[in-house]
Design an enzyme around this catalytic site. Structure first.
Site: not given
Length: 306
Positions: A78, A81, A138
């Protein structure tokens, strides 16, 4: 002969004293000593941290203070991101513009067990909501909506993410998706992630969201009373009774391939620092070894500047 015996005895006693004192040096003290030495050269401390890959950077001059396998290709999970939001913010003219969450994104995201911000199919939200939804909890739902609303498809948006990576001259980074799910060819490095974070924090809205503990969303057609979303890193720290006041903000990540990952910024002695780590053993149900590493390093820095 007597003088020789005295010198020999003194040497034995000194050796014994060193052996006695050595176990008394704590893990934190070792890290502190290693950080001191980095003013001259980087020191490897892989045996002292849980993460296999990490990098510590002083932002004012981009000096690398600690590193270990910092250019090794990793699955970024993640931490992807960070680039998703960085790319999106460069193409959003009005953060208060309303967009609709596509219902079509949910079956695949649920199948892949992607982390979600909590938005609902066909919910009308603002771009600002999506920025916070991608960074704090997230949310893959937020990332996919940003991609589709700005570029028409995830593939087109990912192509722009890779174009941004080329502009930043990232060496190990190639994106295949905007959510960070494990996929062949979806790679980066902790050095590249740190560089992305450094650039992204120059954008005021990114910095504001990255530093936030929570975000209160205005009422929408699917959440008439609004919705509050929280920083995954802060929630994890609270749940594990961890505290580190120097940390300004952070983004966590985890997949089976990537292990526990973390990208953070801290302020210590009026200077800002970035610490990015990856491949710490564990999962969402274990101790937060990635956060423990960050706390360990930042506390060592704080002692150094005390």
């Amino acid at each position: 002969m007597k003088r020789f015996k005295k010198l020999l005895l003194a040497g034995v006693l000194l050796t014994g004293l060193v052996c006695y004192l050595r176990p008394m040096i704590s893990k934190e003290d070792k890290v502190n000593l290693q950080i001191r030495n980095t003013e001259e050269q980087p020191i490897k401390i892989s045996s002292e941290l849980y993460s296999k890959n990490y990098i510590l950077i002083r932002q004012k001059d981009n000096k690398v203070m600690l590193k270990e396998r910092e250019e090794e290709a990793i699955a970024p999970a993640s931490l992807t991101k960070l680039m998703t939001v960085y790319t999106a913010l460069q193409h959003i003219d009005d953060l208060q513009k309303t967009v609709r969450i596509p219902a079509s994104i949910f079956p695949q995201l649920e199948k892949e067990q992607a982390s979600m911000a909590g938005f609902l199919p066909d919910e009308e939200v603002t771009y600002e909501d999506l920025i916070y939804g991608a960074l704090l909890p997230s949310g893959a739902d937020a990332c996919m909506t940003l991609a589709i609303s700005l570029y028409g498809s995830e593939d087109a948006f990912v192509a722009e993410m890779n174009a941004q990576a080329e502009k930043l001259k990232l060496k190990q980074t190639r994106f295949q998706n905007c959510t960070g799910l494990d996929e062949a060819g979806h790679v980066s490095s902790v050095r590249d992630i740190a560089w992305i974070l450094d650039e992204a924090l120059k954008l005021p809205k990114f910095a504001e969201a990255f530093h936030a503990t929570n975000y209160v969303m205005a009422p929408s057609n699917m959440h008439p009373e609004g919705m509050t979303i929280y920083s995954t890193m802060r929630m994890t720290m609270d749940q594990n009774e961890l505290s580190q006041d120097d940390i300004l903000g952070g983004k966590t990540g985890y997949t089976k391939k990537a292990g526990l990952c973390l990208a953070t910024q801290a302020r210590i002695h009026e200077e800002t620092w970035l610490f990015v780590s990856a491949h710490a053993a564990g999962s969402a149900t274990t101790k937060p070894y990635h956060i423990l590493d960050a706390i360990n390093v930042y506390e060592a820095l704080a002692r150094l500047y005390a």
